[in-house]
Scaffold this motif. Structure first.
Motif, PDB file in Angstrom:
ATOM      1  N   ARG A 181      26.737  54.553  68.297  1.00 18.32           N
ATOM      2  CA  ARG A 181      26.745  53.083  68.212  1.00 18.32           C
ATOM      3  C   ARG A 181      25.378  52.500  68.584  1.00 18.32           C
ATOM      4  O   ARG A 181      24.843  51.644  67.894  1.00 18.32           O
ATOM      5  CB  ARG A 181      27.825  52.546  69.159  1.00 18.32           C
ATOM      6  N   GLY A 182      24.803  52.995  69.673  1.00 17.90           N
ATOM      7  CA  GLY A 182      23.494  52.505  70.114  1.00 17.90           C
ATOM      8  C   GLY A 182      22.398  52.811  69.105  1.00 17.90           C
ATOM      9  O   GLY A 182      21.512  51.988  68.859  1.00 17.90           O
ATOM     10  N   THR A 183      22.484  54.003  68.472  1.00 20.85           N
ATOM     11  CA  THR A 183      21.474  54.405  67.480  1.00 20.85           C
ATOM     12  C   THR A 183      21.563  53.516  66.241  1.00 20.85           C
ATOM     13  O   THR A 183      20.550  53.046  65.727  1.00 20.85           O
ATOM     14  CB  THR A 183      21.669  55.891  67.080  1.00 20.85           C
ATOM     15  N   LEU A 184      22.789  53.268  65.765  1.00 23.66           N
ATOM     16  CA  LEU A 184      22.974  52.445  64.560  1.00 23.66           C
ATOM     17  C   LEU A 184      22.559  50.996  64.784  1.00 23.66           C
ATOM     18  O   LEU A 184      22.116  50.317  63.859  1.00 23.66           O
ATOM     19  CB  LEU A 184      24.424  52.495  64.067  1.00 23.66           C
ATOM     20  N   GLU A 185      22.680  50.539  66.025  1.00 21.17           N
ATOM     21  CA  GLU A 185      22.260  49.157  66.346  1.00 21.17           C
ATOM     22  C   GLU A 185      20.756  49.063  66.589  1.00 21.17           C
ATOM     23  O   GLU A 185      20.244  47.994  66.911  1.00 21.17           O
ATOM     24  CB  GLU A 185      23.008  48.667  67.593  1.00 21.17           C
ATOM     25  N   LEU A 186      20.050  50.186  66.483  1.00 19.51           N
ATOM     26  CA  LEU A 186      18.588  50.273  66.714  1.00 19.51           C
ATOM     27  C   LEU A 186      18.218  49.925  68.157  1.00 19.51           C
ATOM     28  O   LEU A 186      17.112  49.472  68.438  1.00 19.51           O
ATOM     29  CB  LEU A 186      17.814  49.347  65.758  1.00 19.51           C
ATOM     30  N   LYS A 187      19.170  50.121  69.070  1.00 22.70           N
ATOM     31  CA  LYS A 187      18.912  49.795  70.482  1.00 22.70           C
ATOM     32  C   LYS A 187      18.777  51.052  71.335  1.00 22.70           C
ATOM     33  O   LYS A 187      18.627  50.976  72.542  1.00 22.70           O
ATOM     34  CB  LYS A 187      20.049  48.918  71.025  1.00 22.70           C
ATOM     35  N   LEU A 188      18.869  52.216  70.693  1.00 25.62           N
ATOM     36  CA  LEU A 188      18.822  53.475  71.432  1.00 25.62           C
ATOM     37  C   LEU A 188      18.127  54.533  70.577  1.00 25.62           C
ATOM     38  O   LEU A 188      18.368  54.616  69.375  1.00 25.62           O
ATOM     39  CB  LEU A 188      20.255  53.926  71.751  1.00 25.62           C
ATOM     40  N   THR A 189      17.269  55.324  71.205  1.00 24.83           N
ATOM     41  CA  THR A 189      16.646  56.451  70.505  1.00 24.83           C
ATOM     42  C   THR A 189      16.976  57.739  71.261  1.00 24.83           C
ATOM     43  O   THR A 189      16.366  58.023  72.292  1.00 24.83           O
ATOM     44  CB  THR A 189      15.108  56.271  70.405  1.00 24.83           C
ATOM     45  N   PRO A 190      17.974  58.506  70.774  1.00 24.61           N
ATOM     46  CA  PRO A 190      18.283  59.779  71.437  1.00 24.61           C
ATOM     47  C   PRO A 190      17.124  60.758  71.230  1.00 24.61           C
ATOM     48  O   PRO A 190      16.581  60.845  70.127  1.00 24.61           O
ATOM     49  CB  PRO A 190      19.540  60.269  70.722  1.00 24.61           C
ATOM     50  N   VAL A 191      16.745  61.475  72.275  1.00 21.41           N
ATOM     51  CA  VAL A 191      15.591  62.384  72.196  1.00 21.41           C
ATOM     52  C   VAL A 191      16.064  63.832  72.321  1.00 21.41           C
ATOM     53  O   VAL A 191      16.794  64.180  73.253  1.00 21.41           O
ATOM     54  CB  VAL A 191      14.547  62.059  73.297  1.00 21.41           C
ATOM     55  N   PHE A 192      15.606  64.672  71.358  1.00 23.37           N
ATOM     56  CA  PHE A 192      15.932  66.093  71.333  1.00 23.37           C
ATOM     57  C   PHE A 192      14.641  66.896  71.460  1.00 23.37           C
ATOM     58  O   PHE A 192      13.557  66.366  71.226  1.00 23.37           O
ATOM     59  CB  PHE A 192      16.694  66.436  70.052  1.00 23.37           C
ATOM     60  N   MET A 193      14.765  68.149  71.838  1.00 26.93           N
ATOM     61  CA  MET A 193      13.572  68.945  72.147  1.00 26.93           C
ATOM     62  C   MET A 193      13.656  70.339  71.531  1.00 26.93           C
ATOM     63  O   MET A 193      14.744  70.821  71.239  1.00 26.93           O
ATOM     64  CB  MET A 193      13.419  69.079  73.670  1.00 26.93           C
ATOM     65  N   GLY A 194      12.488  70.961  71.390  1.00 31.14           N
ATOM     66  CA  GLY A 194      12.473  72.328  70.872  1.00 31.14           C
ATOM     67  C   GLY A 194      11.107  72.716  70.348  1.00 31.14           C
ATOM     68  O   GLY A 194      10.105  72.062  70.632  1.00 31.14           O
TER      69      GLY A 194
END
Length: 494
Positions: free
Chosen positions: A246-259
């Motif tokens: 929900r936060g990502t679709l609202e452009l209010k959240l950027t989940p961060v992944f690593m590797g």
């Protein structure tokens, strides 16, 4: 045609130069079984990455033209566009983001947010593209994913939230710790094919618990159910996934992944994140302008039964004539259909429909709303809208930046003179940022583009593809003079 549009993802991979976009795409294609061997961008085997199919790309180890491919991951269909990192080829990023629903912003764990990362992020904002971030190269000396996250917040104003923490860094980088499942994930085998989940090592448990608390705190803002579950200590994985989505679709959240793409770590988890958090065509609002009603805005529905509305976003002169890349927003296209160009009113019969895989193609019978396909034998320009003739809609076109550098070009012999005009005509049609004109004062042919590399690549392509032997003049940069600060002076007019 895709049966369940909710399981379709149209994504782009964008970043600064050498952050690892093409290497990530290569691994995605390998793990989704689209290719059966991994080849490096500047590989010793001389094959080169799948998405860098142009000879010049293989030689220079850079991406020049955006390349389109598709794959399947855990019952989801994914269309991927790999874009260039150099600012000279910014139109390739611009037109890709115009037709995509979501994106992966790739950042280097050492260099962090760089100049082109800022440009790409601005382009994503222009088209309101939800994104997830991937911090690549965690195996390199000096890697610091949390420094990169700080820069994401400070330089790009993202609400960056770590969904993982690295399982060691630099040469000891083995995998990641998933903060949702609270498991350590390693990637075994020569190419990291085996994803192995195990308990978190005791020395990293405290850090993992602390980062999970921070993640839950940030994510609970987007879900009341998750907030209640946290208070009652009944947090489930599904509640976290829903809130992050929900936060990502609202452009209010950027989940961060690593590797590390090069070391084959973390890519399968990134694919899970793409299917979990990035939008399907149903989650994105797209609109067109109705020409018959004074350009009134009309919302488009990704439904194959509705009238066709599609956008031509990229042209390419292929072996079999002009290949037009099209994104279908509404309706469907099938072989033998007649489609209408909204700009010219010209009717065209659809002959060959293909699904692209870098420079290879697969013939298909038809495609529906949300899909990205290629059509042959259609004369149009980049940014043209196609309908089935029952509606007269136009889609807002692609933002085209103005050229910043020019140089004169002069053919060395008569054969080159003939082929030069063919080459210039084709390149100007394919690339809206490449302009050409005749200087009436000097009687010279002038070419303009987005930078020296941009023009250099076109000069090389003229030579290879058209046999044009040309002499290039000195580059001239387009600039404006302006007063920059106050200066005192004394002057007596006599």
């Amino acid at each position: 045609m895709i049966d369940d549009i909710r399981k379709l993802r149209n994504i782009g991979i964008s970043a600064h130069i050498d952050a690892g976009k093409t290497s990530i795409t290569e691994r995605i294609l390998y793990y989704t079984r689209r290719i059966h061997a991994i080849h490096e961008v500047r590989g010793k085997d001389g094959v080169g990455a799948t998405m860098d199919s142009m000879e010049l790309e293989k030689e220079r180890g850079i991406t020049i033209a955006s390349a389109c491919t598709y794959c399947n991951w855990k019952d989801h269909a994914i269309n991927i566009i790999d874009t260039p990192g150099h600012v000279d080829f910014t139109i390739e990023v611009e037109r890709s983001l115009r037709v995509l629903d979501g994106a992966i912003l790739v950042l280097c764990a050492v260099a962090g947010v760089q100049s082109q990362s800022i440009t790409v992020d601005r382009q994503m904002q222009r088209y309101q593209v939800p994104r997830i971030a991937f911090v690549n190269k965690c195996d390199r000396a000096g890697a610091s994913p949390f420094k990169v996250m700080r820069q994401l917040r400070e330089k790009l104003n993202h609400n960056a939230v770590a969904m993982q923490i690295p399982l060691s860094l630099e040469k000891d980088h083995r995998g990641i710790i998933d903060l949702v499942t609270m498991k350590a994930v390693t990637f075994e085998g020569e190419y990291g094919d085996e994803v192995v989940e195990r308990e978190i090592p005791p020395e990293l448990l405290d850090e993992a618990l602390e980062k999970r608390e921070e993640m839950l705190d940030a994510v609970s803002y987007f879900s009341d159910e998750l907030t209640e579950a946290i208070l009652e200590d009944q947090v489930t994985e599904e509640l976290i996934y829903d809130a992050v989505r929900r936060g990502t679709l609202e452009l209010k959240l950027t989940p961060v992944f690593m590797g590390s793409a090069y070391k084959n770590k973390g890519i399968q988890c990134l694919l899970d994140a793409v299917t979990r958090y990035l939008p399907s065509p149903l989650d994105i609002k797209n609109s067109a302008l109705d020409i018959d009603r004074d350009e009134a805005e009309v919302e488009l529905v990704p439904d194959p039964k509705k009238p066709l509305v599609a956008l031509a976003f990229k042209l390419e002169a292929g072996r079999y004539g002009q290949l037009t890349y099209i994104r279908i927003y509404q309706g469907k296209i099938e072989k033998g259909d007649t489609i209408v160009n909204s700009r010219t009113g010209q009717k065209v019969k659809v002959g060959r429909i293909v699904r692209m895989h870098a420079d290879q193609m697969e013939d298909i019978e038809g495609a529906g709303a949300g899909d990205i396909i290629g059509l042959f034998g259609i004369d149009c320009f980049s940014g043209d809208t196609f309908t089935d003739g029952t509606v007269n809609y136009t889609l807002t076109s692609i933002h085209v930046p103005s050229p910043v550098i020019s140089l004169s070009i002069k053919p060395k012999d008569s054969d080159s003179k003939k082929n030069l005009s063919k080459a210039l005509q084709r390149f100007a049609k394919e690339d809206p940022t490449f302009r050409t004109y005749m200087d009436h004062e000097t009687k010279e042919t002038i070419i303009s583009g987005m930078g020296e590399l941009h023009l250099e690549v076109y000069l090389e392509r003229m030579k290879r593809e058209y046999g044009v032997r040309a002499e290039a003049g000195k580059p001239k940069v387009a600039y404006r003079e302006t007063i920059s600060r106050r200066a005192d002076f004394d002057y007596t007019h006599k």
